[in-house]
Design a protein around this motif. Structure first.
Motif, PDB file in Angstrom:
ATOM      1  N   ASP A 306      39.528 -30.423  -0.429  1.00 41.45           N
ATOM      2  CA  ASP A 306      40.461 -29.521  -0.866  1.00 41.45           C
ATOM      3  C   ASP A 306      41.776 -29.923  -1.068  1.00 41.45           C
ATOM      4  OD1 ASP A 306      42.093 -26.888  -0.774  1.00 41.45           O
ATOM      5  OD2 ASP A 306      41.441 -26.510   1.246  1.00 41.45           O
ATOM      6  N   LEU A 307      42.586 -29.461  -2.135  1.00 39.34           N
ATOM      7  CA  LEU A 307      43.899 -30.071  -2.638  1.00 39.34           C
ATOM      8  C   LEU A 307      44.908 -29.090  -2.084  1.00 39.34           C
ATOM      9  CD1 LEU A 307      43.003 -31.012  -6.367  1.00 39.34           C
ATOM     10  CD2 LEU A 307      43.006 -32.525  -4.500  1.00 39.34           C
ATOM     11  N   SER A 308      44.723 -28.099  -1.660  1.00 39.91           N
ATOM     12  CA  SER A 308      45.786 -27.307  -1.122  1.00 39.91           C
ATOM     13  C   SER A 308      46.241 -27.631   0.355  1.00 39.91           C
ATOM     14  CB  SER A 308      45.217 -25.796  -0.879  1.00 39.91           C
ATOM     15  OG  SER A 308      44.491 -25.714   0.291  1.00 39.91           O
ATOM     16  N   PHE A 309      47.242 -26.968   0.518  1.00 37.03           N
ATOM     17  CA  PHE A 309      47.891 -27.392   1.985  1.00 37.03           C
ATOM     18  C   PHE A 309      47.111 -27.114   3.093  1.00 37.03           C
ATOM     19  CE2 PHE A 309      50.593 -26.200   5.481  1.00 37.03           C
ATOM     20  CZ  PHE A 309      51.155 -27.212   5.713  1.00 37.03           C
ATOM     21  N   ASP A 310      46.254 -26.126   2.978  1.00 32.29           N
ATOM     22  CA  ASP A 310      45.084 -25.697   4.046  1.00 32.29           C
ATOM     23  C   ASP A 310      44.263 -26.523   4.514  1.00 32.29           C
ATOM     24  OD1 ASP A 310      46.667 -23.282   4.229  1.00 32.29           O
ATOM     25  OD2 ASP A 310      45.129 -22.431   2.561  1.00 32.29           O
ATOM     26  N   LYS A 311      43.784 -27.518   3.291  1.00 32.66           N
ATOM     27  CA  LYS A 311      42.668 -28.569   3.896  1.00 32.66           C
ATOM     28  C   LYS A 311      41.560 -27.953   4.442  1.00 32.66           C
ATOM     29  CE  LYS A 311      45.268 -31.958   1.875  1.00 32.66           C
ATOM     30  NZ  LYS A 311      45.772 -31.196   1.071  1.00 32.66           N
ATOM     31  N   ASN A 312      40.799 -26.744   3.698  1.00 31.89           N
ATOM     32  CA  ASN A 312      39.850 -26.096   4.460  1.00 31.89           C
ATOM     33  C   ASN A 312      38.701 -26.865   4.366  1.00 31.89           C
ATOM     34  OD1 ASN A 312      41.077 -23.815   5.592  1.00 31.89           O
ATOM     35  ND2 ASN A 312      41.576 -23.029   3.351  1.00 31.89           N
ATOM     36  N   TYR A 313      38.448 -27.867   3.487  1.00 30.82           N
ATOM     37  CA  TYR A 313      37.032 -28.486   3.161  1.00 30.82           C
ATOM     38  C   TYR A 313      37.300 -30.030   2.942  1.00 30.82           C
ATOM     39  CZ  TYR A 313      37.952 -26.741  -1.550  1.00 30.82           C
ATOM     40  OH  TYR A 313      38.547 -26.555  -2.753  1.00 30.82           O
ATOM     41  N   PHE A 314      36.277 -30.805   2.912  1.00 29.95           N
ATOM     42  CA  PHE A 314      36.325 -32.117   2.573  1.00 29.95           C
ATOM     43  C   PHE A 314      35.120 -32.207   1.820  1.00 29.95           C
ATOM     44  CE2 PHE A 314      34.680 -31.652   6.726  1.00 29.95           C
ATOM     45  CZ  PHE A 314      33.251 -32.420   6.684  1.00 29.95           C
ATOM     46  N   ASN A 315      34.795 -33.422   1.037  1.00 30.38           N
ATOM     47  CA  ASN A 315      34.018 -33.842   0.064  1.00 30.38           C
ATOM     48  C   ASN A 315      32.448 -34.118   1.066  1.00 30.38           C
ATOM     49  OD1 ASN A 315      32.343 -34.818  -2.006  1.00 30.38           O
ATOM     50  ND2 ASN A 315      33.848 -36.444  -2.560  1.00 30.38           N
ATOM     51  N   GLY A 316      31.715 -33.115   1.041  1.00 30.76           N
ATOM     52  CA  GLY A 316      30.590 -33.077   1.735  1.00 30.76           C
ATOM     53  C   GLY A 316      30.339 -32.124   2.852  1.00 30.76           C
ATOM     54  N   LYS A 317      31.483 -31.194   3.046  1.00 28.16           N
ATOM     55  CA  LYS A 317      31.394 -30.255   4.132  1.00 28.16           C
ATOM     56  C   LYS A 317      30.599 -29.139   3.824  1.00 28.16           C
ATOM     57  CE  LYS A 317      34.389 -27.311   6.988  1.00 28.16           C
ATOM     58  NZ  LYS A 317      35.624 -27.011   7.512  1.00 28.16           N
ATOM     59  N   MET A 318      29.517 -28.621   4.631  1.00 28.71           N
ATOM     60  CA  MET A 318      28.589 -27.840   4.588  1.00 28.71           C
ATOM     61  C   MET A 318      29.107 -26.217   5.003  1.00 28.71           C
ATOM     62  SD  MET A 318      25.953 -29.912   3.820  1.00 28.71           S
ATOM     63  CE  MET A 318      24.553 -29.056   4.442  1.00 28.71           C
ATOM     64  N   GLY A 319      28.471 -25.132   4.226  1.00 26.45           N
ATOM     65  CA  GLY A 319      28.798 -23.848   4.536  1.00 26.45           C
ATOM     66  C   GLY A 319      27.716 -23.035   4.101  1.00 26.45           C
ATOM     67  N   ILE A 320      27.842 -21.871   4.681  1.00 19.61           N
ATOM     68  CA  ILE A 320      26.856 -20.731   4.229  1.00 19.61           C
ATOM     69  C   ILE A 320      27.564 -19.858   3.366  1.00 19.61           C
ATOM     70  CG2 ILE A 320      25.282 -19.311   5.059  1.00 19.61           C
ATOM     71  CD1 ILE A 320      24.596 -21.834   5.642  1.00 19.61           C
ATOM     72  N   ILE A 321      26.962 -19.294   2.292  1.00 18.54           N
ATOM     73  CA  ILE A 321      27.519 -18.181   1.533  1.00 18.54           C
ATOM     74  C   ILE A 321      27.351 -16.989   2.143  1.00 18.54           C
ATOM     75  CG2 ILE A 321      26.997 -16.923  -0.730  1.00 18.54           C
ATOM     76  CD1 ILE A 321      27.988 -19.614  -1.377  1.00 18.54           C
ATOM     77  N   LYS A 322      28.652 -16.414   2.225  1.00 14.56           N
ATOM     78  CA  LYS A 322      28.840 -15.023   2.875  1.00 14.56           C
ATOM     79  C   LYS A 322      28.771 -13.967   1.902  1.00 14.56           C
ATOM     80  CE  LYS A 322      31.519 -12.719   6.646  1.00 14.56           C
ATOM     81  NZ  LYS A 322      32.422 -12.978   7.702  1.00 14.56           N
TER      82      LYS A 322
END
Length: 755
Positions: A306-322
């Motif tokens: 995540d290039l934004s200030f929030d840094k919500n994710y990284f390369n390889g972070k998993m999630g579920i489509i909501k």
């Protein structure tokens, strides 16, 4: 072993204040990519980044080796022979490269101006290909030294992806090479780089796991290590009920079929997303699948940070489509109980060019590929997992791993707690290449690095100053240019300028003897055990004052002649010859200016950096001189009708896509501050308006731009009324109700202003 900060600092200093080539390596998760970006951002040297494959080049922000050096696909034999081969195996030699492969003037100019070549993902680089690169660079730069005198930074982990050489190719190449890795190349064997290793691991913190990985990496895996790993064997592990695990397998087909089946098993509507592609972006380097197929409930992973200030994710972070809609993807992170909207990512297809005014190498954007940086993540191959970080992974080790694959697969994980082995790990097939293990013995110690840095810095300063006053090659270019007039007919535009060319050549040759004497003085000063830098600085100042005017006058003469010739018909080839000569002459002046700044920086005890070796005078040298010449030329030629056509008869069109090394959001913001519209910014940056609106969402969220700067007061009021009392995470329901009143982009920007 030095810490990351020490190793990184050493690398930066060797790059910026020496000419020594460096091999930068490190285990997975030690920050090689981060350091690469730091080097590119801070070095004062004209830098080009290349990689063996299109995807690797895209990720490194560079270009492929084959495109940069105009190399054919196939093996390279490092001699001048013309051997006979079968239809199935093709080889080039120095003779065939010389004979058949022509390089564009733009690429030649880049190679001539190059000072630092960075080769990323060097584990994949074949020994013969590196020798071919070396040969092409020596040929273009006309210097019979390694890479034509360019410093090389090799980056990569040799225990990851190895080079690929077919058996039929190797039967011939083994006659010339001891092995397939880059360090087996003739150029590296004869010019070994300094071996620096980043050792501090950021990905893992568990000492037991780190120990196992180190042993695995060093071919010292013990029965105890195998037992430690096999505690995590769960052959009946149910991936469907245990969400958040990704399966690492060795075969593409298996990973693809697992992802396709898992997606099909989900109920709900399939939504397909396509990229925004602008300009030239070949499909063979698409960083993600062109058609992103998703359903609510799909397991996905992010393939970028995540290039934004929030840094919500990284390369390889998993999630579920909501939630899915045509304009919006929401991903939920169950462990954090957090939901975010996925923001599109921009990939750039670039080429390098030389700025005509500063002679600096810069990037030109040829095309962009903008897409959601996510992919289905029930399974992935070990090969494609490189560079990713997983909290949870199940390793399918039923097939025997190739050397290094066990290490790559296991090192993707943060800790043993997230590890599942679907079958026991066995000792066979997990050892690493012995050639690589032997090469790793070349690692430099802290003491060696410190001593080498001191010695190489002194050499760099000495050689930089000498080269700044050594104009033998420049004088030869003038001689070649002058004698080329004999080949032209008497009626040509060029033939009429022979007196001018002779006069300028003589002016240049008059500088050679005093420059030779001054270089001899410098050599004497630097031969002392302790160099008196203050005295060196005084001598440089005096020499600068003596030489700068005659060199500057020659630049003026060429620019004036170019101004004349570009208005003439049937003189394109002569114009191009003059442009090459101007390039040589201007570089001599600019390097002289930089030499003066270099010695001032060193005497002041400051770090040699990009900032210290440039000035307004250097940046504006050619543009100021060109403007002055054009004004004088018009005054002396008042009868000329300047319709813009004759003046630019031979000049190439300037691209608007000059890419500074800033964040993509910052680039957009700078253009906005310069009073460009959103449509203008999209055109300048080779992006769609949709992508630029995405930037404005972030700029508004961070308060860099006010919503009132982008939208009218009436539109803001309409949006405020619509958002009143709206609490949903998704904007989909809001847009279904208000699509005629405002757009998705306007709604997103207004929502960002509420934070």
């Amino acid at each position: 072993m030095q810490t990351i900060s020490e190793a990184a600092a050493y690398t930066l200093r060797f790059i910026n204040q020496t000419h020594r080539s460096v091999f930068l390596t490190g285990k997975a998760g030690t920050g090689k990519t981060t350091l690469l970006r730091e080097i590119i951002a801070t070095t004062h040297k004209n830098t080009v980044v290349v990689a063996p494959t299109g995807i690797a080049a895209l990720n490194a922000g560079g270009v492929t080796i084959h495109s940069m050096f105009q190399l054919p696909f196939g093996g390279f034999i490092p001699d001048n022979s013309s051997p006979q081969f079968s239809d199935h195996t093709k080889f080039e030699t120095k003779a065939t490269l010389r004979r058949h492969f022509r390089m564009s003037g733009l690429k030649k100019s880049v190679i001539r101006n190059m000072e630092l070549l960075i080769i990323d993902e060097v584990s994949m680089l074949r020994s013969d290909l590196l020798d071919a690169m070396d040969y092409m660079m020596q040929s273009v730069r006309k210097k019979n030294t390694a890479f034509g005198g360019v410093q090389v930074l090799y980056i990569g982990d040799l225990l990851q992806l190895p080079p690929v050489i077919r058996d039929d190719e190797w039967r011939t190449l083994k006659t010339y090479y001891k092995g397939k890795f880059f360090f087996h190349s003739h150029v590296v064997q004869q010019n070994p780089p300094l071996y620096i290793e980043l050792s501090k691991i950021f990905r893992q913190t568990d000492d037991t796991f780190i120990s196992v990985l180190n042993n695995l990496r060093n071919n010292q895996i013990s029965q105890q290590d195998i037992q430690t790993l096999n505690q995590y064997v769960k052959p009946d592990f149910d991936l469907k009920t245990n969400k958040g695990y990704i399966t690492l397998t060795t075969h593409n087909n298996k990973a693809d079929s697992m992802n396709a089946q898992a997606l099909e098993d989900l109920s709900g509507k399939l939504v397909v997303y396509n990229p925004e592609i602008v300009g030239d972006f070949p499909d063979k380097i698409y960083p993600v699948e062109q058609d992103l197929k998703l359903k609510v409930g799909a397991q996905v992973m992010f393939i970028k940070n995540d290039l934004s200030f929030d840094k919500n994710y990284f390369n390889g972070k998993m999630g579920i489509i909501k939630s899915l809609s045509a304009q919006e993807i929401l991903v939920h992170f169950p462990d954090e109980n957090k939901t975010i909207e996925v923001v599109k990512y921009e990939w750039k297809n670039i080429r390098y060019k030389v700025d005509e005014t500063t002679k600096e190498i810069e990037e030109e954007v040829l095309g962009t590929f903008v897409h959601y940086p996510i992919k289905l993540a029930w399974a992935i191959t070990v090969h494609k997992s490189q560079g990713l970080t997983f909290d949870k992974a199940a390793l399918d080790v039923s097939q025997v791993f190739l050397p290094g694959q066990a290490y790559v697969a296991l090192s993707r994980l943060r800790s043993l707690e997230g590890l599942i082995l679907l079958s026991p790990l066995r000792m066979n097939g997990i050892s690493n290449d012995q050639d690589v293990m032997d090469y790793s013995l070349n690692k430099a110690t802290d003491d060696f690095l410190e001593n080498a840095l001191h010695f190489e810095t002194k050499n760099f300063i000495h050689n930089y100053l000498i080269s700044s006053f050594n104009w033998i090659d420049l004088a030869q270019e003038w001689r070649n240019h002058k004698f080329s007039y004999n080949e032209n007919s008497e009626t040509s535009v060029k033939s009429k300028q022979v007196v001018w060319a002779t006069k300028q050549m003589e002016h240049m040759e008059q500088l050679l003897e005093p420059s030779r004497k001054f270089i001899s003085q410098l050599n004497k000063l630097f031969s002392q055990e302790t160099v008196d830098l203050h005295h060196v600085s005084e001598r440089i100042e005096a020499a600068y004052s003596y030489f700068i005017k005659p060199l500057d006058d020659l630049v003026f003469e060429i620019l004036w002649k170019i101004e004349e010739v570009q208005r003439s018909k049937k003189a394109k080839s002569y114009y191009e010859e003059l442009v090459v000569l101007e390039d040589w002459q201007t570089k001599a002046v600019l390097q002289l200016m930089k030499a003066k700044l270099l010695i001032e920086t060193v005497v002041a005890g400051e770090t040699i950096s990009k900032e210290k070796l440039t000035s307004a005078e250097i940046k504006q040298y050619i543009s100021r001189k060109t403007t002055a010449i054009q004004e004088q030329f018009k005054k002396l030629n008042v009868t000329l009708i300047d319709d813009g056509k004759d003046v630019e008869r031979y000049t190439s069109k300037k691209s608007k896509t000059k890419v500074p090394k800033k964040s993509t959001i910052q680039e957009t913001y700078d253009l906005w501050v310069d009073k460009n519209s959103i449509a203008d910014i999209a055109t300048i940056r080779v992006l769609t308006k949709q992508t630029i609106y995405g930037h404005f969402v972030q700029l508004i969220q961070t308060k860099a731009v006010s919503i009132s700067e982008v939208l009218s007061a009436d539109k803001i009021q309409i949006l405020a009324d619509a958002f009143d009392g709206y609490k949903e995470e998704s904007l989909n329901a809001l847009m279904e109700k208000n699509s005629e009143k405002f757009t998705w982009n306007e709604a997103r920007m207004f929502k960002a202003s509420l934070n």
